[in-house]
Design an enzyme around this catalytic site. Structure first.
Site, PDB file in Angstrom:
ATOM      1  N   LYS A 110      -2.695  18.304   4.640  1.00  0.00           N
ATOM      2  CA  LYS A 110      -1.968  19.284   5.256  1.00  0.00           C
ATOM      3  C   LYS A 110      -0.699  18.709   5.936  1.00  0.00           C
ATOM      4  O   LYS A 110      -0.737  17.608   6.175  1.00  0.00           O
ATOM      5  CB  LYS A 110      -2.821  20.008   6.434  1.00  0.00           C
ATOM      6  CG  LYS A 110      -4.271  20.117   6.196  1.00  0.00           C
ATOM      7  CD  LYS A 110      -5.032  20.832   7.448  1.00  0.00           C
ATOM      8  CE  LYS A 110      -6.440  20.825   6.817  1.00  0.00           C
ATOM      9  NZ  LYS A 110      -7.278  19.658   7.221  1.00  0.00           N
ATOM     10  N   HIS A 144      -0.352  23.139   8.613  1.00  0.00           N
ATOM     11  CA  HIS A 144      -1.600  22.843   9.519  1.00  0.00           C
ATOM     12  C   HIS A 144      -1.555  23.777  10.453  1.00  0.00           C
ATOM     13  O   HIS A 144      -2.774  24.196  10.982  1.00  0.00           O
ATOM     14  CB  HIS A 144      -1.362  21.481  10.030  1.00  0.00           C
ATOM     15  CG  HIS A 144      -2.907  20.723  10.434  1.00  0.00           C
ATOM     16  ND1 HIS A 144      -3.131  19.539  10.143  1.00  0.00           N
ATOM     17  CD2 HIS A 144      -4.075  21.304  10.930  1.00  0.00           C
ATOM     18  CE1 HIS A 144      -4.284  19.272  10.717  1.00  0.00           C
ATOM     19  NE2 HIS A 144      -4.828  20.371  11.197  1.00  0.00           N
ATOM     20  N   ASP A 176     -11.505  17.547   2.483  1.00  0.00           N
ATOM     21  CA  ASP A 176     -10.603  18.088   3.458  1.00  0.00           C
ATOM     22  C   ASP A 176     -10.025  17.045   4.251  1.00  0.00           C
ATOM     23  O   ASP A 176     -10.766  16.474   5.157  1.00  0.00           O
ATOM     24  CB  ASP A 176     -11.087  19.248   4.433  1.00  0.00           C
ATOM     25  CG  ASP A 176     -10.025  19.774   5.122  1.00  0.00           C
ATOM     26  OD1 ASP A 176      -9.195  20.800   4.755  1.00  0.00           O
ATOM     27  OD2 ASP A 176      -9.899  19.428   6.228  1.00  0.00           O
ATOM     28  N   TYR A 196      -5.053  13.137  10.732  1.00  0.00           N
ATOM     29  CA  TYR A 196      -6.373  12.598  10.796  1.00  0.00           C
ATOM     30  C   TYR A 196      -6.508  10.958  10.461  1.00  0.00           C
ATOM     31  O   TYR A 196      -7.291  10.250  10.942  1.00  0.00           O
ATOM     32  CB  TYR A 196      -7.451  13.276   9.858  1.00  0.00           C
ATOM     33  CG  TYR A 196      -7.517  14.414   9.775  1.00  0.00           C
ATOM     34  CD1 TYR A 196      -6.985  15.277  10.968  1.00  0.00           C
ATOM     35  CD2 TYR A 196      -8.430  15.176   8.988  1.00  0.00           C
ATOM     36  CE1 TYR A 196      -7.238  16.674  10.765  1.00  0.00           C
ATOM     37  CE2 TYR A 196      -8.561  16.683   9.020  1.00  0.00           C
ATOM     38  CZ  TYR A 196      -8.288  17.361   9.915  1.00  0.00           C
ATOM     39  OH  TYR A 196      -8.119  18.774   9.982  1.00  0.00           O
TER      40      TYR A 196
HETATM   41  N1  NAP Z   1      -6.917  23.145  10.168  1.00  0.00           N
HETATM   42  C1  NAP Z   1      -7.326  22.652  11.222  1.00  0.00           C
HETATM   43  O1  NAP Z   1      -6.456  22.896  12.375  1.00  0.00           O
HETATM   44  C2  NAP Z   1      -8.673  21.933  11.429  1.00  0.00           C
HETATM   45  C3  NAP Z   1      -9.140  21.808  12.962  1.00  0.00           C
HETATM   46  C4  NAP Z   1     -10.577  21.280  12.993  1.00  0.00           C
HETATM   47  C5  NAP Z   1     -11.202  20.790  11.764  1.00  0.00           C
HETATM   48  N2  NAP Z   1     -10.543  20.981  10.678  1.00  0.00           N
HETATM   49  C6  NAP Z   1     -11.150  20.532   9.554  1.00  0.00           C
HETATM   50  O2  NAP Z   1     -12.726  21.343   9.407  1.00  0.00           O
HETATM   51  C7  NAP Z   1     -13.555  20.151   9.470  1.00  0.00           C
HETATM   52  C8  NAP Z   1     -14.689  20.500  10.166  1.00  0.00           C
HETATM   53  O3  NAP Z   1     -14.688  20.858  11.296  1.00  0.00           O
HETATM   54  P1  NAP Z   1     -14.929  20.036  12.745  1.00  0.00           P
HETATM   55  O4  NAP Z   1     -14.818  18.491  12.283  1.00  0.00           O
HETATM   56  O5  NAP Z   1     -14.037  20.271  13.790  1.00  0.00           O
HETATM   57  O6  NAP Z   1     -16.366  20.437  13.283  1.00  0.00           O
HETATM   58  P2  NAP Z   1     -17.682  20.561  12.705  1.00  0.00           P
HETATM   59  O7  NAP Z   1     -17.854  20.308  11.192  1.00  0.00           O
HETATM   60  O8  NAP Z   1     -18.147  22.006  13.053  1.00  0.00           O
HETATM   61  O9  NAP Z   1     -18.676  19.683  13.307  1.00  0.00           O
HETATM   62  C9  NAP Z   1     -18.531  18.448  13.457  1.00  0.00           C
HETATM   63  C10 NAP Z   1     -19.567  17.631  14.313  1.00  0.00           C
HETATM   64  O10 NAP Z   1     -20.942  18.030  14.099  1.00  0.00           O
HETATM   65  C11 NAP Z   1     -21.691  16.907  13.940  1.00  0.00           C
HETATM   66  N3  NAP Z   1     -22.504  17.226  12.603  1.00  0.00           N
HETATM   67  C12 NAP Z   1     -22.186  17.329  11.166  1.00  0.00           C
HETATM   68  N4  NAP Z   1     -23.345  17.678  10.892  1.00  0.00           N
HETATM   69  C13 NAP Z   1     -24.260  17.843  11.758  1.00  0.00           C
HETATM   70  C14 NAP Z   1     -25.755  18.372  11.678  1.00  0.00           C
HETATM   71  N5  NAP Z   1     -26.340  18.628  10.591  1.00  0.00           N
HETATM   72  N6  NAP Z   1     -26.499  18.438  12.842  1.00  0.00           N
HETATM   73  C15 NAP Z   1     -25.707  18.226  13.858  1.00  0.00           C
HETATM   74  N7  NAP Z   1     -24.496  17.815  14.144  1.00  0.00           N
HETATM   75  C16 NAP Z   1     -23.918  17.564  13.098  1.00  0.00           C
HETATM   76  C17 NAP Z   1     -20.635  15.686  13.484  1.00  0.00           C
HETATM   77  O11 NAP Z   1     -21.319  14.608  13.867  1.00  0.00           O
HETATM   78  P3  NAP Z   1     -21.344  13.145  13.086  1.00  0.00           P
HETATM   79  O12 NAP Z   1     -19.965  13.242  12.303  1.00  0.00           O
HETATM   80  O13 NAP Z   1     -21.523  12.147  13.948  1.00  0.00           O
HETATM   81  O14 NAP Z   1     -22.289  13.340  11.945  1.00  0.00           O
HETATM   82  C18 NAP Z   1     -19.314  16.218  14.324  1.00  0.00           C
HETATM   83  O15 NAP Z   1     -19.458  15.679  15.634  1.00  0.00           O
HETATM   84  C19 NAP Z   1     -12.693  19.015  10.056  1.00  0.00           C
HETATM   85  O16 NAP Z   1     -13.422  17.774   9.883  1.00  0.00           O
HETATM   86  C20 NAP Z   1     -11.546  18.997   9.489  1.00  0.00           C
HETATM   87  O17 NAP Z   1     -11.566  18.373   8.264  1.00  0.00           O
HETATM   88  C21 NAP Z   1      -9.106  21.681  10.407  1.00  0.00           C
END
Ligand code: NAP
Length: 280
Positions: free
Chosen positions: A79, A112, A49, A54
């Site tokens: 997006k 988005h 994704d 980004y």
């Molecule tokens: N459509 C939208 O508006 C929208 C908004 C937000 C996100 N997204 C998408 O959804 C994806 C996921 O959401 P997100 O990045 O906001 O948050 P997330 O996946 O809930 O969390 C990511 C964070 O958690 C850490 N992490 C990952 N695996 C871990 C584990 N096993 N144990 C402990 N910490 C861990 C990562 O650090 P490290 O990378 O340092 O390991 C990073 O800081 C995004 O990357 C993006 O592709 C979309």
């Protein structure tokens, strides 16, 4: 349902979307993102994704190519960002994203955010991209029931997917039920609450009970409901950890227990689309 890392959910037109993908928000452009994508594909993920905003679409594309896995086996989502919304500008934005990704189609193209006054025209552009097969599936992100009601009232094309924040601490049950009733696949972003709630004592206790990590419990809870999850990490061991959720199941009693943790606690603050009037 017994899921595996290669399990998919069905989208219109026979398109198959893997239930687990790699998120890349805040994944630094350059080697960091390229490497994360390659590790994920090596581990067995087949879904990445990204988004224009980004600033790492180029690296996602390069990571996929360098992995040696054929393009057709990898499900790529990108997006259209808010300032590109509108009919002509969304078409141009998609073309630019494809160029950066180095591919001639995306598997899923999403609006988005539900930008007021623009989202309807943007949706028209996405329909064209879908008809032209530039996007194998089209959908939305951060659309709440009021936005979906509006869209479905003006378009016969139902979004294939709605990507929204979902974790044990923000469950959006009414929205999930609504999407299911319309045949819209729900995709959970920030399923790990960006790491902010992984020390919650209830989550830690449940992880201990199953011999899993808090992140694995949060992700298993999401996918066990048939919701797609896209955890982000740039660390190999976490990319592996986040995919090791298919060798156990949370029992019914504990699934119900997690349901009680919902606090509508979002990582988004002022942008939270349920409560903010930014998106009216
Ligand atoms: N459509 C939208 O508006 C929208 C908004 C937000 C996100 N997204 C998408 O959804 C994806 C996921 O959401 P997100 O990045 O906001 O948050 P997330 O996946 O809930 O969390 C990511 C964070 O958690 C850490 N992490 C990952 N695996 C871990 C584990 N096993 N144990 C402990 N910490 C861990 C990562 O650090 P490290 O990378 O340092 O390991 C990073 O800081 C995004 O990357 C993006 O592709 C979309």
């Amino acid at each position: 349902m017994n899921y595996t890392l290669t399990s998919t959910v069905g989208l219109p037109g026979g398109v198959k979307m893997p239930i687990l993908g790699l998120g890349t928000f805040l994944s630094e452009p350059g080697p960091t993102t390229r490497q994360a994508v390659m590790w994920a594909l090596e581990v067995g993920y087949r879904h990445i994704d990204t988004a224009r905003i980004y600033d790492n679409e180029r690296d996602v594309g390069e990571g996929v190519r360098e992995s040696g896995i054929s393009r057709s086996e990898v499900f790529i989502t990108t997006k259209v960002w808010n300032d590109d919304q509108g009919y002509d500008s969304a078409l141009r934005a998609c073309e630019a994203s494809l160029k950066r990704l180095g591919t001639d189609y995306v598997d899923l193209y999403l609006i988005h955010w539900p930008v007021p006054q623009k989202r309807r025209e943007t949706w028209r552009a996405l329909i064209r991209l879908w008809e032209e097969k530039t996007a194998r599936a089209i959908g939305v992100s951060n659309f709440m029931i009021r936005h979906l009601d509006e869209l479905l009232g003006t378009s016969d094309v139902v979004p294939a997917v709605n990507q929204v924040e979902i974790s044990p601490f923000i469950q959006r049950k009414a929205l999930v039920d609504y999407c299911r009733s319309k045949g819209i696949v729900v995709e959970a972003y920030s399923p790990l609450s960006r790491g902010q709630r992984l020390k919650d004592p209830r989550l830690v206790a449940m992880a201990k009970k199953y011999g899993k990590t808090p992140a694995q419990i949060a992700l298993r809870w999401v996918i066990q409901q048939g919701i797609v999850a896209i955890p982000k990490s740039v660390h190999r061991e976490r990319i592996v950890e986040n995919a090791a959720i298919f060798d156990f199941a949370i029992d019914e009693k504990d699934m119900a227990e997690i349901t009680r943790w919902d606090e509508h606690c979002s990582v988004l603050e002022a942008w939270e689309p349920e409560t903010s009037n930014l998106w009216d």
